[in-house]
Motif scaffolding. Structure first.
Motif, PDB file in Angstrom:
ATOM      1  N   ARG A   1      11.965  27.189 -15.666  1.00 47.58           N
ATOM      2  CA  ARG A   1      11.534  26.683 -16.956  1.00 47.58           C
ATOM      3  C   ARG A   1      10.809  27.753 -17.751  1.00 47.58           C
ATOM      4  N   ALA A   2      10.322  28.765 -17.032  1.00 46.42           N
ATOM      5  CA  ALA A   2       9.496  29.781 -17.674  1.00 46.42           C
ATOM      6  C   ALA A   2      10.159  31.144 -17.717  1.00 46.42           C
ATOM      7  N   MET A   3      11.464  31.199 -17.523  1.00 41.39           N
ATOM      8  CA  MET A   3      12.118  32.492 -17.441  1.00 41.39           C
ATOM      9  C   MET A   3      11.989  33.279 -18.740  1.00 41.39           C
ATOM     10  N   HIS A   4      11.803  32.594 -19.853  1.00 37.71           N
ATOM     11  CA  HIS A   4      11.709  33.318 -21.115  1.00 37.71           C
ATOM     12  C   HIS A   4      10.364  34.003 -21.269  1.00 37.71           C
ATOM     13  N   PHE A   5       9.386  33.731 -20.400  1.00 37.75           N
ATOM     14  CA  PHE A   5       8.161  34.512 -20.478  1.00 37.75           C
ATOM     15  C   PHE A   5       7.805  35.161 -19.152  1.00 37.75           C
ATOM     16  N   LYS A   6       8.796  35.810 -18.576  1.00 35.92           N
ATOM     17  CA  LYS A   6       8.501  36.656 -17.432  1.00 35.92           C
ATOM     18  C   LYS A   6       7.502  37.732 -17.848  1.00 35.92           C
TER      19      LYS A   6
ATOM     20  N   TYR B   1       0.082  24.420 -24.768  1.00 35.92           N
ATOM     21  CA  TYR B   1       1.354  23.790 -25.111  1.00 35.92           C
ATOM     22  C   TYR B   1       2.374  23.973 -24.002  1.00 35.92           C
ATOM     23  N   ASP B   2       3.280  23.007 -23.921  1.00 37.05           N
ATOM     24  CA  ASP B   2       4.303  23.013 -22.887  1.00 37.05           C
ATOM     25  C   ASP B   2       5.120  24.308 -22.947  1.00 37.05           C
ATOM     26  N   GLY B   3       5.311  24.928 -21.788  1.00 37.30           N
ATOM     27  CA  GLY B   3       6.095  26.145 -21.710  1.00 37.30           C
ATOM     28  C   GLY B   3       5.316  27.416 -21.921  1.00 37.30           C
ATOM     29  N   GLU B   4       4.007  27.325 -22.169  1.00 38.52           N
ATOM     30  CA  GLU B   4       3.197  28.531 -22.366  1.00 38.52           C
ATOM     31  C   GLU B   4       2.521  28.936 -21.057  1.00 38.52           C
ATOM     32  N   ILE B   5       1.948  30.141 -21.061  1.00 40.39           N
ATOM     33  CA  ILE B   5       1.345  30.705 -19.866  1.00 40.39           C
ATOM     34  C   ILE B   5       0.276  31.703 -20.276  1.00 40.39           C
ATOM     35  N   SER B   6      -0.734  31.867 -19.419  1.00 36.46           N
ATOM     36  CA  SER B   6      -1.746  32.910 -19.606  1.00 36.46           C
ATOM     37  C   SER B   6      -1.831  33.717 -18.318  1.00 36.46           C
ATOM     38  N   ILE B   7      -1.835  35.053 -18.440  1.00 33.93           N
ATOM     39  CA  ILE B   7      -1.719  35.945 -17.289  1.00 33.93           C
ATOM     40  C   ILE B   7      -2.783  37.033 -17.346  1.00 33.93           C
ATOM     41  N   ALA B   8      -3.308  37.408 -16.183  1.00 34.52           N
ATOM     42  CA  ALA B   8      -4.111  38.633 -16.017  1.00 34.52           C
ATOM     43  C   ALA B   8      -3.525  39.363 -14.818  1.00 34.52           C
ATOM     44  N   GLN B   9      -3.091  40.614 -14.983  1.00 32.10           N
ATOM     45  CA  GLN B   9      -2.343  41.239 -13.908  1.00 32.10           C
ATOM     46  C   GLN B   9      -2.331  42.763 -13.981  1.00 32.10           C
ATOM     47  N   ILE B  10      -1.795  43.359 -12.919  1.00 28.05           N
ATOM     48  CA  ILE B  10      -1.483  44.782 -12.846  1.00 28.05           C
ATOM     49  C   ILE B  10       0.034  44.929 -12.851  1.00 28.05           C
TER      50      ILE B  10
ATOM     51  N   VAL C   1      -1.941  31.010 -15.277  1.00 27.48           N
ATOM     52  CA  VAL C   1      -2.132  29.574 -15.494  1.00 27.48           C
ATOM     53  C   VAL C   1      -0.967  29.075 -16.332  1.00 27.48           C
ATOM     54  N   TYR C   2      -0.258  28.081 -15.817  1.00 28.99           N
ATOM     55  CA  TYR C   2       0.856  27.467 -16.528  1.00 28.99           C
ATOM     56  C   TYR C   2       0.383  26.206 -17.238  1.00 28.99           C
ATOM     57  N   SER C   3       1.156  25.826 -18.244  1.00 29.14           N
ATOM     58  CA  SER C   3       0.849  24.594 -18.955  1.00 29.14           C
ATOM     59  C   SER C   3       1.041  23.375 -18.062  1.00 29.14           C
TER      60      SER C   3
END
Length: 396
Positions: free
Chosen positions: A127-132, A177-186, A205-207
């Motif tokens: 469902r989240a492939m568009h925001f890899k 919102y549905d389909g959004e995501i927040s990331i902290a990463q290396i 964190v996923y919606s």
């Protein structure tokens, strides 16, 4: 009469077998597993024991030699390396808190010679492939194609990087919102955009469930056909029997109160890229699954990313980091501390020595700030990053 009795007997047997089948997968280690559809959650091949955590996640303890990694055509005859031949110098780590900060340990442990794998929905990440997760230093066409991704990161460029490290502050930003995501990463990166090789690790964190989860990701062809999150495909070889990649992180920071972080280190040793979380080895990516990263990395990034679906034509309210801007400082803004890279000598060095470059796509919504007081967090460059997203006057 005989036929009627025989038919009733057949019905009883069928009902008994059906009940037994349902019951066998409904309970794991004495704890009830909620009724789920087989299309939603899949029990992993090689499972010897299952555990349901208090957070509802189901952990399968899978025979280490039956883990998904060995479905990769290049790993059919792979021999597991349980630890690297040497540990690089200069790594600063914390001690794991409460069994690797994951709550499922309260309900059980995975035996030796198994690894814990979280059961996930079959379409959880499709469902989240568009925001890899994406490389942050992008050419114009690549950036335009992924214009709904927003970043606040720092990066270094060079010819031969053999690792990256930092401690990442843990928060639970609101994902609106549905389909959004927040990331902290290396990100550890090599290759041109269309054939990009990456290894990635951090929290997101996923919606869907608004939980802060540790994750990993990799690709060897620019996110087209290869790679996946966590252990959802073949590639990453896990060696640790206490750490379930993809499970929620319990210790989350609070505004102007307790702060928590995790040390994430990726480094190359012989023919493997090892992942270490705090002071524990989790496993490795074999170099054979990569093309450009088979030798070394050329770019390393640290920072935050969100996906902005632009609901109603306005900017999303999804937060990055703590949801506060970098200028608010410690206890309020999210941080990366002790930002380091590994050089060709096998030692970790301060990333600022290579000249950190800022990459910010929308500073009115999310930003990042490099701090030069290396003693503040214990001898290392650190950055604050993040932001609240939508505001009528600054981030419309």
């Amino acid at each position: 009469m005989v036929n009627i009795i025989y038919n009733k007997l057949q019905c009883c047997i069928v009902l008994f077998l059906a009940f037994s089948y349902v019951l066998s997968d409904r309970f794991a280690i004495g704890r009830a597993i909620g009724t789920v559809k087989t299309k939603e959650f899949v029990k992993h091949k090689g499972t010897t024991k299952s555990i349901q955590g208090e957070d509802g996640d189901i952990i399968d303890c899978v025979d280490i030699y039956q883990q998904p990694a060995f479905n990769h055509p290049l790993l059919k005859n792979h021999t597991i390396q349980m630890k690297p031949s040497s540990i690089p110098g200069g790594v600063r780590v914390n001690s794991f808190q409460e069994k690797l900060f994951q709550g499922w340990h309260k309900s059980g442990q995975c035996p030796e010679a198994t690894i814990p794998i979280r059961r996930s929905q079959e379409d959880e990440h499709s469902r989240a492939m568009h925001f890899k997760p994406r490389r942050t230093q992008l050419n114009h066409s690549f950036a335009a194609y992924h214009k709904n991704h927003e970043y606040a990161t720092v990066y270094i460029n060079g010819d031969n990087f053999y690792g990256a490290s930092s401690s990442i502050n843990i928060w639970k930003p609101t994902v609106s919102y549905d389909g959004e995501i927040s990331i902290a990463q290396i990100w550890v990166v090599a290759g041109p955009d269309e054939l990009l090789n990456t290894m990635e690790a951090g929290w997101n964190v996923y919606s869907d469930d608004q939980k802060t989860r540790f994750f990993i990701y990799w690709t060897s062809d620019g996110y087209h056909e290869t790679g996946c999150y966590n252990l959802e495909c073949s590639g990453f070889v896990q060696t640790n029997n206490e750490f379930a990649i993809g499970s929620p992180i319990e210790a989350v920071s609070s505004y102007d109160s307790n702060q928590y972080d995790i040390g994430i280190t990726i480094y190359k040793n012989n023919e493997n890229w090892w992942l270490q979380v705090d002071d524990q080895l989790i496993g490795y990516w074999p170099q054979s699954i990569f093309t450009y990263l088979a030798s070394s990395a050329t770019t390393v990034d640290w920072g935050g990313e969100i996906y902005n679906s632009k609901p109603g034509g306005s900017h999303t309210k999804t937060q990055m980091g703590s949801g506060h801007f970098p200028d608010e400082g410690y206890g309020k803004a999210s941080y990366f501390r002790n930002i380091q890279y590994m050089d060709s000598t096998g030692n970790f060095r301060d990333a600022e020595d290579m000249g950190l470059v800022l990459y910010v796509t929308n500073p009115s919504c999310y930003n990042i700030d490099v701090q030069h007081d290396k003693d503040y967090f214990g001898n290392g460059t650190h950055v604050y990053f993040g932001g609240p997203g939508y505001s009528e006057d600054k981030c419309p």
